[in-house]
Design an enzyme around this catalytic site. Structure first.
Site, PDB file in Angstrom:
ATOM      1  N   LYS A  23      29.872  41.722  41.405  1.00  0.00           N
ATOM      2  CA  LYS A  23      31.150  41.408  42.067  1.00  0.00           C
ATOM      3  C   LYS A  23      32.135  42.568  41.924  1.00  0.00           C
ATOM      4  O   LYS A  23      32.762  42.968  42.902  1.00  0.00           O
ATOM      5  CB  LYS A  23      31.741  40.143  41.445  1.00  0.00           C
ATOM      6  CG  LYS A  23      33.198  39.914  41.755  1.00  0.00           C
ATOM      7  CD  LYS A  23      33.747  38.696  41.054  1.00  0.00           C
ATOM      8  CE  LYS A  23      34.361  38.939  39.707  1.00  0.00           C
ATOM      9  NZ  LYS A  23      35.693  39.593  39.694  1.00  0.00           N
ATOM     10  N   CYS A 117      48.378  36.006  35.903  1.00  0.00           N
ATOM     11  CA  CYS A 117      47.202  35.152  35.986  1.00  0.00           C
ATOM     12  C   CYS A 117      46.951  34.592  34.603  1.00  0.00           C
ATOM     13  O   CYS A 117      47.635  34.960  33.647  1.00  0.00           O
ATOM     14  CB  CYS A 117      46.000  35.907  36.509  1.00  0.00           C
ATOM     15  SG  CYS A 117      45.337  37.069  35.334  1.00  0.00           S
ATOM     16  N   ARG A 122      49.011  41.311  33.454  1.00  0.00           N
ATOM     17  CA  ARG A 122      48.226  42.189  34.316  1.00  0.00           C
ATOM     18  C   ARG A 122      49.047  42.876  35.397  1.00  0.00           C
ATOM     19  O   ARG A 122      48.889  42.628  36.595  1.00  0.00           O
ATOM     20  CB  ARG A 122      47.067  41.412  34.953  1.00  0.00           C
ATOM     21  CG  ARG A 122      46.073  40.961  33.924  1.00  0.00           C
ATOM     22  CD  ARG A 122      44.916  40.235  34.537  1.00  0.00           C
ATOM     23  NE  ARG A 122      43.844  41.118  34.960  1.00  0.00           N
ATOM     24  CZ  ARG A 122      42.702  40.690  35.454  1.00  0.00           C
ATOM     25  NH1 ARG A 122      42.489  39.411  35.600  1.00  0.00           N
ATOM     26  NH2 ARG A 122      41.767  41.536  35.815  1.00  0.00           N
TER      27      ARG A 122
HETATM   28  C1  UD1 Z   1      38.965  44.961  35.955  1.00  0.00           C
HETATM   29  C2  UD1 Z   1      37.909  43.924  36.266  1.00  0.00           C
HETATM   30  C3  UD1 Z   1      37.986  42.764  35.280  1.00  0.00           C
HETATM   31  C4  UD1 Z   1      37.937  43.272  33.845  1.00  0.00           C
HETATM   32  C5  UD1 Z   1      38.950  44.398  33.620  1.00  0.00           C
HETATM   33  C6  UD1 Z   1      38.820  45.061  32.268  1.00  0.00           C
HETATM   34  C7  UD1 Z   1      37.622  44.149  38.670  1.00  0.00           C
HETATM   35  C8  UD1 Z   1      37.850  43.566  40.006  1.00  0.00           C
HETATM   36  N1  UD1 Z   1      38.117  43.451  37.632  1.00  0.00           N
HETATM   37  O1  UD1 Z   1      40.240  44.337  36.113  1.00  0.00           O
HETATM   38  O2  UD1 Z   1      36.897  41.883  35.537  1.00  0.00           O
HETATM   39  O3  UD1 Z   1      38.209  42.227  32.955  1.00  0.00           O
HETATM   40  O4  UD1 Z   1      38.799  45.417  34.630  1.00  0.00           O
HETATM   41  O5  UD1 Z   1      37.552  45.597  32.121  1.00  0.00           O
HETATM   42  O6  UD1 Z   1      36.998  45.173  38.518  1.00  0.00           O
HETATM   43  N2  UD1 Z   1      47.254  47.558  33.087  1.00  0.00           N
HETATM   44  C9  UD1 Z   1      48.588  47.913  33.113  1.00  0.00           C
HETATM   45  N3  UD1 Z   1      49.111  48.398  34.287  1.00  0.00           N
HETATM   46  C10 UD1 Z   1      48.354  48.571  35.410  1.00  0.00           C
HETATM   47  C11 UD1 Z   1      46.992  48.217  35.367  1.00  0.00           C
HETATM   48  C12 UD1 Z   1      46.456  47.713  34.186  1.00  0.00           C
HETATM   49  O7  UD1 Z   1      49.297  47.754  32.116  1.00  0.00           O
HETATM   50  O8  UD1 Z   1      48.884  49.024  36.417  1.00  0.00           O
HETATM   51  C13 UD1 Z   1      46.666  47.017  31.838  1.00  0.00           C
HETATM   52  C14 UD1 Z   1      46.184  45.571  31.979  1.00  0.00           C
HETATM   53  O9  UD1 Z   1      47.203  44.641  31.790  1.00  0.00           O
HETATM   54  C15 UD1 Z   1      45.115  45.510  30.892  1.00  0.00           C
HETATM   55  C16 UD1 Z   1      44.504  46.915  30.917  1.00  0.00           C
HETATM   56  O10 UD1 Z   1      45.492  47.735  31.543  1.00  0.00           O
HETATM   57  O11 UD1 Z   1      45.702  45.296  29.644  1.00  0.00           O
HETATM   58  C17 UD1 Z   1      43.201  47.048  31.659  1.00  0.00           C
HETATM   59  O12 UD1 Z   1      43.293  46.420  32.920  1.00  0.00           O
HETATM   60  P1  UD1 Z   1      42.481  46.914  34.197  1.00  0.00           P
HETATM   61  O13 UD1 Z   1      41.362  47.806  33.778  1.00  0.00           O
HETATM   62  O14 UD1 Z   1      43.436  47.435  35.204  1.00  0.00           O
HETATM   63  O15 UD1 Z   1      41.882  45.543  34.726  1.00  0.00           O
HETATM   64  P2  UD1 Z   1      41.562  45.222  36.241  1.00  0.00           P
HETATM   65  O16 UD1 Z   1      41.242  46.491  36.946  1.00  0.00           O
HETATM   66  O17 UD1 Z   1      42.604  44.324  36.800  1.00  0.00           O
END
Ligand code: UD1
Length: 422
Positions: A23, A117, A122
């Site tokens: 996915k 969420c 996030r």
């Molecule tokens: C992706 C995955 C999800 C997985 C996660 C961590 C997809 C569609 N989803 O989610 O299944 O659990 O990686 O491996 O691939 N953060 C910030 N600011 C931002 C972006 C992220 O602070 O702009 C923080 C988040 O809150 C979190 C961390 O960075 O604490 C990692 O998040 P991120 O890797 O971005 O997760 P997703 O890409 O949403």
């Protein structure tokens, strides 16, 4: 009316399960079709709710697609609308993946802010900061991200490793003018596959699979994609291994890339499980005695947060005290009170959960709160005496294909029922 999943005590599983396409690889790859000149063909695309949500979003923008038997043909050449609406984005945070490609191709777009969420705040601030550095003018109005401007390559240093953030910038940089260097990039196999697909489509990308990715953009020229097969889902694979582990059974997975599972396999081995590996097959063997484990969730190639809840379920059957620290998401222990309802002995202190095992679990009604938490409850339900009903099971179908059929084929007793009114 929500459906729920009834699970009856199924202490042993056996057989073989075929793992579906990932996915989290399919989502960015489908979003990248926005960068294509003509129709694109992806195969082994999982037929899960999140993929269908993204296709609905793309259709809403004017794309056309045909999706059957895991074969997706998508044509984005007639996109005539660049607004990703709240009604769709709110159901799936990964919708943010259209931001980078839409902006790169059209020079403007409007994408609803995904909002919070169940597993934490996030935010998407890192996506926006990076696009601004590339020259985008970004404002937030009425819950929407308004982005415009012509993108130019630059150096981006992510303060935190972000998977979809890295993917968004890779896609945006592919059509930008000049060289983009992403430092502290995510190295997940799903990010790597996105890079490989874009490279095959004509983008010069260096450092694929590393934490420093360099992209030489095409300055607006659209790409020519090759037909590509989506990689197997390492989290789905890990979940079936976890089902074998909690029931201490032997099962075989077909269509896996064991290398992608390294961070997970290490922890199964620490718990006493052994494996037979054979190219794209992997068999897990029962443990003599399940040992407790210490886990810290981290970025790839470390132990994935998306497997944390499932390991917590296994740890309820380990002989001793396991400790799991969740470093990525601040609120990802929603399954703990539900596992405790089944008889587990888990306490939380901030980011750390302590699990004392083994516990005798007894079936009860429990509530799923997110995708991976739901699978942990199902795993616990397999070994809980009597009947476990997992409510709000729709979370599960966002990311697991044919979940119930696959489990039944392994000998699990479960069925989907309509939610009864109280
Ligand atoms: C992706 C995955 C999800 C997985 C996660 C961590 C997809 C569609 N989803 O989610 O299944 O659990 O990686 O491996 O691939 N953060 C910030 N600011 C931002 C972006 C992220 O602070 O702009 C923080 C988040 O809150 C979190 C961390 O960075 O604490 C990692 O998040 P991120 O890797 O971005 O997760 P997703 O890409 O949403």
């Amino acid at each position: 009316m929500y459906k729920y999943l009834k699970i009856n005590y199924s202490p042993k599983l056996k057989g073989t399960v075929t793992i579906s396409g990932a996915k989290n690889a399919a989502l960015p790859i489908i979003a990248s079709s926005i960068l294509s000149k003509s129709e694109v063909n992806f195969i082994n695309v999982p037929e899960v709710a999140d993929v269908k949500t993204l296709l609905k979003l793309l259709k809403n923008l004017g794309a056309e697609f045909k999706f059957e038997n895991h074969n997706l043909k998508i044509d984005t050449s007639d996109i005539n609308n660049t607004t990703a609406v709240y009604e769709i984005v709110k159901t799936m945070r990964a919708s943010i993946l259209v931001l980078g490609p839409l902006l790169a191709r059209f020079g403007h777009c409007k994408v609803s802010l995904p909002g919070g969420c169940a597993i934490g705040a996030r935010p998407v601030d890192l996506h926006l900061k990076a696009l601004k550095l590339m020259g985008a003018d970004i404002s937030i109005e009425q819950g929407y991200i308004n982005a415009k401007g012509k993108l130019k390559g630059t150096d981006i240093i992510f303060d935190k490793i972000t998977v979809t953030g890295t993917e968004n910038i890779i896609m945006a940089a592919s059509l930008a003018k000049g060289k983009t260097r992403i430092i502290n990039a995510a190295k997940e196999p799903e990010v790597t596959q996105l890079c490989e697909i874009l490279k095959d489509a004509g983008v010069d990308i260096k450092g694929i699979g590393s934490d420093e990715i360099i992209i030489y953009g095409t300055d607006g020229e659209l790409l020519e994609f090759k037909t590509t097969e989506i990689i197997p889902d390492r989290i789905e694979a890990g979940t079936y291994l976890a089902a074998a582990a909690i029931t201490n059974s032997r099962i075989t997975l077909n269509n896996v890339i064991p290398e992608h599972l390294e961070g997970i396999l290490v922890k199964f081995k620490e718990m006493g499980f052994d494996f037979e590996e054979n190219e794209r097959n992997l068999t897990i063997l029962p443990a003599k005695k399940i040992a407790p484990v210490k886990i810290v969730t981290t970025e790839y190639p470390g132990f994935p947060t998306d497997m944390q809840a499932q390991f917590m379920a296994i740890a309820t059957q380990a002989n001793g005290m396991s400790v799991i620290e969740e470093r990525l998401f601040e609120n990802r222990f929603m399954h703990v009170p539900e596992l405790n309802r089944l008889g587990a002995n888990i306490s939380i202190n901030g980011k750390v959960a302590t699990i004392i095992g083994p516990s005798k679990l007894i079936g009860a009604d429990v509530m799923a709160t997110d995708l991976r938490a739901s699978s942990a409850l199902v795993l616990a339900g397999l070994i809980a005496k009597g009947e476990t009903n997992v409510h709000r099971i729709y979370h599960l179908f966002r990311g697991y294909e044919n979940f119930v059929e696959k489990f039944k084929n392994l000998g699990a007793k479960m069925e989907i029922l309509n939610e009864e009114k109280p």
